[in-house]
Design a protein around this motif. Structure first.
Motif, PDB file in Angstrom:
ATOM      1  N   UNK A  12       0.815  -1.213   0.000  1.00 31.57           N
ATOM      2  CA  UNK A  12       0.000   0.000   0.000  1.00 31.57           C
ATOM      3  C   UNK A  12       0.845   1.259   0.000  1.00 31.57           C
ATOM      4  N   UNK A  13       1.972   1.223   0.721  1.00 35.26           N
ATOM      5  CA  UNK A  13       2.874   2.374   0.738  1.00 35.26           C
ATOM      6  C   UNK A  13       3.462   2.667  -0.627  1.00 35.26           C
ATOM      7  N   UNK A  14       3.849   1.625  -1.352  1.00 37.61           N
ATOM      8  CA  UNK A  14       4.390   1.808  -2.709  1.00 37.61           C
ATOM      9  C   UNK A  14       3.309   2.364  -3.639  1.00 37.61           C
ATOM     10  N   UNK A  15       2.093   1.839  -3.533  1.00 32.64           N
ATOM     11  CA  UNK A  15       1.007   2.332  -4.384  1.00 32.64           C
ATOM     12  C   UNK A  15       0.716   3.801  -4.069  1.00 32.64           C
ATOM     13  N   UNK A  16       0.698   4.153  -2.789  1.00 34.11           N
ATOM     14  CA  UNK A  16       0.473   5.550  -2.415  1.00 34.11           C
ATOM     15  C   UNK A  16       1.621   6.432  -2.901  1.00 34.11           C
ATOM     16  N   UNK A  17       2.853   5.922  -2.849  1.00 31.60           N
ATOM     17  CA  UNK A  17       3.997   6.686  -3.349  1.00 31.60           C
ATOM     18  C   UNK A  17       3.885   6.902  -4.856  1.00 31.60           C
ATOM     19  N   UNK A  18       3.404   5.896  -5.568  1.00 35.63           N
ATOM     20  CA  UNK A  18       3.181   6.071  -7.006  1.00 35.63           C
ATOM     21  C   UNK A  18       2.145   7.164  -7.250  1.00 35.63           C
ATOM     22  N   UNK A  19       1.090   7.178  -6.438  1.00 31.06           N
ATOM     23  CA  UNK A  19       0.082   8.223  -6.566  1.00 31.06           C
ATOM     24  C   UNK A  19       0.655   9.596  -6.286  1.00 31.06           C
ATOM     25  N   UNK A  20       1.549   9.684  -5.292  1.00 30.79           N
ATOM     26  CA  UNK A  20       2.155  10.974  -4.955  1.00 30.79           C
ATOM     27  C   UNK A  20       3.133  11.430  -6.027  1.00 30.79           C
TER      28      UNK A  20
END
Length: 115
Positions: A12-20
């Motif tokens: 989830x952290x990687x996916x959120x980082x991709x979004x950011x």
């Protein structure tokens, strides 16, 4: 907790980082691939949500770090965190994904050096 559930915060952290990072890294990657056009400037639609993505990244990686670095005594016997070799592998994966997330989250500051 099984292996898949324990990896969810890092994923989830990687996916959120991709979004950011999508507002800045996306256009750069397209330009590096040779795709150009004035429409690339419209890829900043996620910019207003950037602070939310960053907060989500910090929360998920904080939770993951807490789960990975908790004392072995708190682990149930036979789980991944009770096995030293698995625990070491998880720490390596955690730090590699944290570095990738940091690069993506901070991309709008350093990306200007390549433009």
């Amino acid at each position: 907790m099984n292996q898949k559930e324990s990896n969810l915060p890092m994923i989830g952290g990687i996916i959120a980082a991709l979004g950011a990072g999508v507002c800045c890294v996306g256009p750069l990657l397209l330009l590096l691939l040779g795709v150009s056009g004035s429409w690339i400037g419209n890829l900043t639609a996620f910019e207003p949500y950037r602070p939310l993505f960053i907060a989500f990244v910090v929360l998920l990686f904080g939770y993951s770090g807490w789960k990975i670095y908790r004392p072995v005594e708190e682990c149930e016997p036979g789980t991944a965190c009770a096995i030293p070799k698995k625990q070491q592998q998880r720490k390596v994966i955690f730090w590699l994904s944290a570095i990738v997330a940091t690069i993506l989250v901070t991309s709008n500051y350093w990306i200007l050096l390549f433009a």
